[in-house]
Enzyme design. Sequence first.
Site, PDB file in Angstrom:
ATOM      1  N   CYS A   1       0.840  -1.207   0.000  1.00 22.66           N
ATOM      2  CA  CYS A   1       0.000   0.000   0.000  1.00 22.66           C
ATOM      3  C   CYS A   1       0.873   1.254   0.000  1.00 22.66           C
ATOM      4  O   CYS A   1       1.354   1.684   1.047  1.00 22.66           O
ATOM      5  CB  CYS A   1      -0.930   0.007   1.217  1.00 22.66           C
ATOM      6  SG  CYS A   1      -1.985   1.472   1.317  1.00 22.66           S
TER       7      CYS A   1
ATOM      8  N   CYS B   1      -0.442   4.203   2.108  1.00 25.69           N
ATOM      9  CA  CYS B   1      -0.233   4.055   3.554  1.00 25.69           C
ATOM     10  C   CYS B   1       1.234   4.267   3.916  1.00 25.69           C
ATOM     11  O   CYS B   1       1.550   5.024   4.827  1.00 25.69           O
ATOM     12  CB  CYS B   1      -0.596   2.650   4.025  1.00 25.69           C
ATOM     13  SG  CYS B   1      -2.218   2.077   3.534  1.00 25.69           S
ATOM     14  N   ASP B   2       2.113   3.571   3.226  1.00 21.35           N
ATOM     15  CA  ASP B   2       3.490   3.431   3.700  1.00 21.35           C
ATOM     16  C   ASP B   2       4.500   4.302   2.946  1.00 21.35           C
ATOM     17  O   ASP B   2       5.646   4.413   3.372  1.00 21.35           O
ATOM     18  CB  ASP B   2       3.930   1.961   3.598  1.00 21.35           C
ATOM     19  CG  ASP B   2       3.009   1.039   4.392  1.00 21.35           C
ATOM     20  OD1 ASP B   2       2.437   1.514   5.386  1.00 21.35           O
ATOM     21  OD2 ASP B   2       2.863  -0.134   4.024  1.00 21.35           O
TER      22      ASP B   2
END
Lengths: 214, 319
Positions: free
Chosen positions: B145, B148-149
């Site tokens: 992701c 997200c990261d």
Amino acid sequence: MGILSQEDSDYLKKELEKITNNVIIEFFSTDNKDKCEQCDNIRAIMKEIMDLTDKVSLKEFNIDKDKEKAEKYNIKMAPVLIFNNKDNGNIKFYGVPSGYEFSSLIEDIMDIGTGNIEFDEGVEEKIKAIDEDVNIMVFVTPTCPYCPAAVRTAHKFAMINPKIKADMIESYEFPEIADKYKVQGVPRVIINEKDGFEGALEQEKFLEKIIENL
Amino acid sequence: MILNLDKNKKTVSDNYDAVIIGGGPAGLTAAIYLGRARIKTLVIEEMIPGGQAATTVRLENYPGFPEGIGGAELGSLMEKQAKNFGADIIYDNVIDVDFKNEEKIIKLNKREIRSKIVIIASGAKPRKMHVPGAEEFEGKGISYCATCDGPLFRDKNIAIIGGGNSAIEEAIFLLRFVKSIIIVQDLPKLTAEKILEERLIKHKNVKLTFNNKILSINGEKEIKSISVEKTNSKKKMDIPAEGIFIYIGYIPNTDYLKGHIELDKFNYVKTNENLETNIKGVFAAGDVCKKTLRQVATAVGDGAIAAFMATKYLENEGG
């Protein structure tokens, strides 16, 4: 103009009306300008909320000047928001609670303000029974939709057991500490400085991880 | 600064005419159509409105938004539209279903919901890579992701495994944070849209490598490299990388359906052209179905068809 849309602000006003207990939040800023890049954003978010209710209060301190107080609540760095209804300060947001974490902040306020904290079956009793110090760190980014679940579980646990300290840490704002704990995926949870896990676990499984690391 | 406010705290009933499993574009479109047909509808979503699309930074091929639109923003607009027409939405996991009787039962964490019809729109999730090192380094340098990261890979030299739309879109997003990117593709070319490819290769800190079979992901505490074998020459080599994002396709979210409904050999839900499954009163829409193209634009079409067929079913069966 505020940060929230009219629709969000109307919704929030109605929600906040359900609060029965005053919610005491404290904010620690820092003199270090680089570290305090987000301080104004945090103040702005809190102002949005306090414009909608008189049940939430905010007091500002400075980690460099109010050292004694910072030490009492085990504050390691700033900026940080702490929930301090019980003069314990065990529920913290390190960095700006923006993006998806804004919902975590609001839900924490609602839980503490109404006293209705929802738990899965059998979890509440087990959490209350823990009689050892537990330090939980939940590393997040504001763009991570999976993160609030982990933050909220940790914070809910801390709400019903003062021995549990639960920190949300915004990884992008605190790269040194994120690096120290090898955060390369979020949410990443560290319990008692020891083991960690990635991802949002159900309350029961989260609890198991806590017990494993006591 | 963006503040995402979750506005779904209301309690829902235990009986519906229609239950939609999944709040992505397919499920929310179905909810809009069912709501407008005045059918009592519940959407059960696991995480956030918009489903997988919500973790896409920017959608540029969904019509009506010439400047593109954020995936999460589109999801919350669709959710709002569904609610405007009366659909209920809850956030919970479907653990099991019972489709044996005319009344369908959907089992959630703490409750059961009964419904006359069900639309399965639970979508798909990123396919995990299975080579030595892939599991050990997940969350420790390997991510599925980018939204997200991505911010955690500031100034790193990273590799992206895959060459489709997701891989290239996310590569372009990651360029905001990282020092350099190498695209590691198994085929002799990228399969992403040409416009994405053009945009990607404009960046000087992007390299591409083709015809790679991934053998392992290597490192001790941190990722150091990816070992590959060239599919033509069979030559082996190491590609240095400090972080890896993997986009090698998707697998359907159908674990909870096994034994209850007919799936194909890849576990996608089998439907006919009207999106009916082998169980009367159960329909499927979007990425979860066996189909040729999985996009927001096609999911939306599926949602409309499934809702239309479901409405007809309720009318004919006497509901």
